[in-house]
Scaffold this motif. Structure first.
Motif, mmCIF file in Angstrom:
data_model
loop_
_atom_site.group_PDB
_atom_site.id
_atom_site.type_symbol
_atom_site.label_atom_id
_atom_site.label_comp_id
_atom_site.label_asym_id
_atom_site.label_seq_id
_atom_site.Cartn_x
_atom_site.Cartn_y
_atom_site.Cartn_z
ATOM 1 N N GLU A 154 0.801 -1.222 0.000
ATOM 2 C CA GLU A 154 0.000 0.000 0.000
ATOM 3 C C GLU A 154 0.834 1.272 0.000
ATOM 4 N N LEU A 212 -5.580 -9.297 3.594
ATOM 5 C CA LEU A 212 -6.139 -8.381 2.611
ATOM 6 C C LEU A 212 -6.395 -7.000 3.230
ATOM 7 N N VAL A 213 -5.894 -5.964 2.572
ATOM 8 C CA VAL A 213 -6.112 -4.607 3.063
ATOM 9 C C VAL A 213 -7.091 -3.851 2.151
ATOM 10 N N LEU A 220 -7.120 -1.999 -12.202
ATOM 11 C CA LEU A 220 -6.221 -1.715 -13.310
ATOM 12 C C LEU A 220 -6.559 -0.345 -13.906
ATOM 13 N N VAL A 221 -7.864 -0.045 -13.976
ATOM 14 C CA VAL A 221 -8.295 1.246 -14.506
ATOM 15 C C VAL A 221 -7.737 2.392 -13.666
ATOM 16 N N LEU A 225 -5.171 2.316 -11.771
ATOM 17 C CA LEU A 225 -3.717 2.354 -11.919
ATOM 18 C C LEU A 225 -3.313 3.193 -13.129
ATOM 19 N N VAL A 226 -4.102 3.088 -14.196
ATOM 20 C CA VAL A 226 -3.733 3.760 -15.438
ATOM 21 C C VAL A 226 -4.197 5.210 -15.482
ATOM 22 N N LYS A 227 -5.395 5.471 -14.972
ATOM 23 C CA LYS A 227 -5.968 6.786 -15.240
ATOM 24 C C LYS A 227 -5.507 7.877 -14.281
ATOM 25 N N THR A 247 -2.477 3.774 -1.702
ATOM 26 C CA THR A 247 -3.537 3.992 -0.697
ATOM 27 C C THR A 247 -4.592 4.991 -1.146
ATOM 28 N N MET A 266 -6.846 2.984 -3.615
ATOM 29 C CA MET A 266 -7.259 1.657 -3.163
ATOM 30 C C MET A 266 -8.687 1.763 -2.651
ATOM 31 N N GLN A 313 -11.945 0.058 -0.459
ATOM 32 C CA GLN A 313 -12.287 -0.930 0.550
ATOM 33 C C GLN A 313 -12.922 -2.085 -0.189
ATOM 34 N N SER A 314 -12.295 -3.209 -0.096
ATOM 35 C CA SER A 314 -12.708 -4.307 -0.926
ATOM 36 C C SER A 314 -13.565 -5.265 -0.116
ATOM 37 N N VAL A 315 -14.791 -5.532 -0.601
ATOM 38 C CA VAL A 315 -15.555 -6.577 0.061
ATOM 39 C C VAL A 315 -14.903 -7.893 -0.299
#
Lengths: 453, 453
Positions: free
Chosen positions: A153, A186-187, A192-193, A195-197, A205, A208, A210-212
């Motif tokens: 992170e 898992l945090v 990918l989108v 990361l690129v945009k 961070t 990133m 909050q991932s269910v």
């Protein structure tokens, strides 16, 4: 450089092309045809031919695709293609496959072959395959992809991009990176989108989310309902300690969705879920025979009910003529309700106090349609047989049977679900039994009371 | 920074939570609950309540999500929520939606409202909505996303990345870029994965792949079969001149796949495809009544056949008792075959000369299971009624009916398909008629010949 002028055409055309090539008997041309197909298309074509033709097709499948094709075809087809493969041959085929595909293929082979192939795998793949095999059949863990791309992170997006390029980490299906801590907990996740945009100097961070996540031991069909209801394309899978163990992606979700829809349809039509279209006559006959036997038992139960009323039947033959109408109308009304409820259950829309609302609704739909169609049937019966007692009896019997049918159409799947039995599988059989028995009982019972006193 | 500790639970739990909140009557808490749901979840919850409760829920849906929620719910639910919305309100709701969602919502409103809303759109969105509306109901063009991210072929990957960041072009669902020439003709496509994982100095052409494409006028259900058989997650859509007009992505494909599976199940159970679980009693009663009426006609046809044999029925009452067994066994055998064939057709596996192979197979499965179960039924009938003529008659009738049932189970859907009628919709009705009529005709006909001479 390539230019594109291939427009996709109907899938049947490819099948017809291959059929023509096979009937011309030119094996070389068949092999040329297969050189241009991808693994999914080949798997689909193999499933579109009876076992006798599959051998001729299989030898033309390019060696480097055989493993992936085997992982994609249905279990029955795979078993027939692999029936006499040695451990060595299986090892060759699975060499470049990922753990998910290998685990799937090894489910089909003999235990001795399975062991030998697993011994031949490199350490990390072997471990992944064993992890997958340790999960129960319908768990999320069994369906997940154990390969994830993990990032930390506290790095910038630019660092992540460079890291990916150096390590060659992405495959064509990648869409999300897992953000994990040192213990592999898992945090969050980074798309990918994103990361690129976004600004490449920013930290992971910042973007990133909050991932269910899903628990690895969760039922995979339950999971698919949740994921569809959230329109998620991807979800991380963790174990009870919060450690990341894999991910479920859109392809897995789609596969499970199709399996579920399929099983509902098959169950309601009394077809086993492993019946393959091109299975040999004996295999299909046996697999369908089981359901025919169960149906025979319920049909004789209905016949037994009719048998109790021989006295009135021998006196008024019109009853025998009209009898199937009562059972048929109840059967259709019940199966309409059953289908609507089974769909609602599959979508997670039925639960809590709305069950009573639905029960009430179905009761009134049954009464309403029962009254309407009972009246129509009564009029037709009167015109046909000119016997007002028979007309009255069939009118009452249809109201009773259609109401009971609708109420059973909701009660049966709810009871089965509470008993943890799949309603799609046995719901239709039980319902038909109820509508037949109630139909004949009410019709012939009322006739006995009114005609024989 | 966020940390994740939400593990997804069963979808039913959310439904129960909302039910509890609603029954407690604290509107504020209901609204707090909805502030935490996304559009898809809200749409799903709205569909899980009868119309009477929906109003109370709807006022709690956050304003900025209402448009998206409306685009996602089923047509019936949308119509009930939008029943008295003015053009201005609709314009407000659709302000931030994409053309696909707007087009979907406008399908539900009055023509005058629709016109006013379209007039209010900005030029590019208006044009896209009009393009979508110009396509026929089941075409690829109607389902596609008209928004694509287009790049040129003679630039470097780095340039593409910078261009994307400056223009803010990607949305969260993006996965592929279209490579087009000056006339907007499709040249190929570049995946987001390839954009990230490869050397940034390289040209787009190096990693562009030859992209298969779909014609905008193609039937969308046909298209879904093709895309599934190729496991494509994305496909560009072009018009007859090769000009790029949009793209179909995995979400569209999944939606179509579910619709198709649903329609097969509903059609075979005689439920209209627009029936909603929580529809009012009258709506459901009417929609199911149509199929009940059709079924009544076929039931009376069967009764008419029985009526031709009153003479033998009044003489041997055992025939009336056993009669439903013959029809029932034929009905199940036929629907097993019908289901297997309809599935095969839906997957594009049935066509060309394999139809004869399948026909032949089903014939033998029918004969085989017919013989086995006819024997069992014959023995039971003999033990029950001790009348060898009746036992012989039912044995023969079951062999005949089960064989005819299996053959009809394949012939009916193939004939319907050739007539361009959906086999899932009318196949089951026609099949039941055939198995009832053939069952009663063979059983009572043989009985008449053998018993009455």
């Amino acid at each position: 450089m390539t230019t594109s002028d291939e427009t996709l055409s109907r899938s049947e055309e490819k099948l017809l092309e291959l059929q023509t090539l096979l009937s011309e008997g030119d094996q070389e041309k068949v092999c040329e045809f297969f050189a241009e197909q991808n693994d999914t298309e080949i798997a689909h074509l193999l499933e579109s031919f009876p076992a006798s033709a599959r051998e001729r097709i299989w030898i033309c499948v390019p060696e480097e695709l055989k493993g992936e094709v085997l992982a994609e075809v249905g279990e029955e087809v795979r078993a027939s293609l692999m029936s006499d493969m040695e451990a060595e041959a299986v090892s060759d085929l699975t060499r470049d496959l990922d753990a998910q595909d290998i685990a799937e293929i090894l489910d089909t082979v003999e235990p001795s072959v399975k062991e030998a192939v697993i011994d031949n795998l490199d350490d990390s793949t072997r471990e992944q395959v064993q992890v997958l095999h340790a999960y129960g059949d319908n768990t999320v863990g069994r369906y997940m992809d154990p390969n994830t791309v993990n990032v930390k992170e506290d790095v910038t997006l630019e660092t992540v991009q460079r890291y990916i390029r150096i390590k060659g980490l992405l495959d064509e299906r990648s869409q999300e990176f897992m953000v994990t801590d040192k213990e592999n907990r898992l945090v969050g996740s980074l798309s990918l989108v994103d990361l690129v945009k976004n600004n490449q100097e920013a930290q992971v961070t910042e973007f990133m989310h909050q991932s269910v996540s899903l628990l690895d031991e969760m039922d995979v069909h339950e999971a698919a309902v949740v994921l569809r209801s959230k329109e998620l394309r991807f979800v991380p899978v963790v174990n009870a300690d919060g450690i990341l163990v894999g991910q479920l992606n859109i392809d897995n979700i789609m596969e499970i969705t199709r399996e579920d829809a399929d099983n509902t349809l098959l169950g309601m039509s009394r077809v086993s879920d492993d019946e393959e279209l091109f299975a040999p006559v004996m295999t299909s006959a046996k697999s369908r025979g089981v359901w025919l036997g169960i149906n025979l038992a319920t049909a004789f139960l209905a016949a037994y009910v009719i048998g109790q009323f021989e006295a009135v039947l021998s006196q008024v033959v019109a009853l025998a003529v009209l009898m199937p109408v009562v059972a048929s109308m109840g059967g259709i009304a019940g199966s309409q309700t059953l289908t609507v409820i089974i769909r609602g259950l599959a979508m997670g829309q039925v639960g809590g106090n709305n069950r009573w609302w639905l029960f009430n609704k179905e009761l009134w739909v049954g009464v309403l349609n029962g009254l309407v169609w009972a009246f129509v049937v009564g009029v037709i019966a009167q015109l046909w047989f000119d016997n007002w007692i028979v007309s009255l009896v069939i009118t009452l019997a249809i109201v009773i049977n259609m109401t009971v049918a609708n109420v059973s159409g909701i009660a049966i799947p709810l009871i089965l679900k509470r008993m943890k039995i799949d309603p799609a599988l046995s719901g239709a059989v039980i319902l038909t039994t109820v509508t037949d028995v109630v139909g004949f009982l009410s019709f012939l019972g009322l006739a006995t009371v009114l005609i024989l006193h």
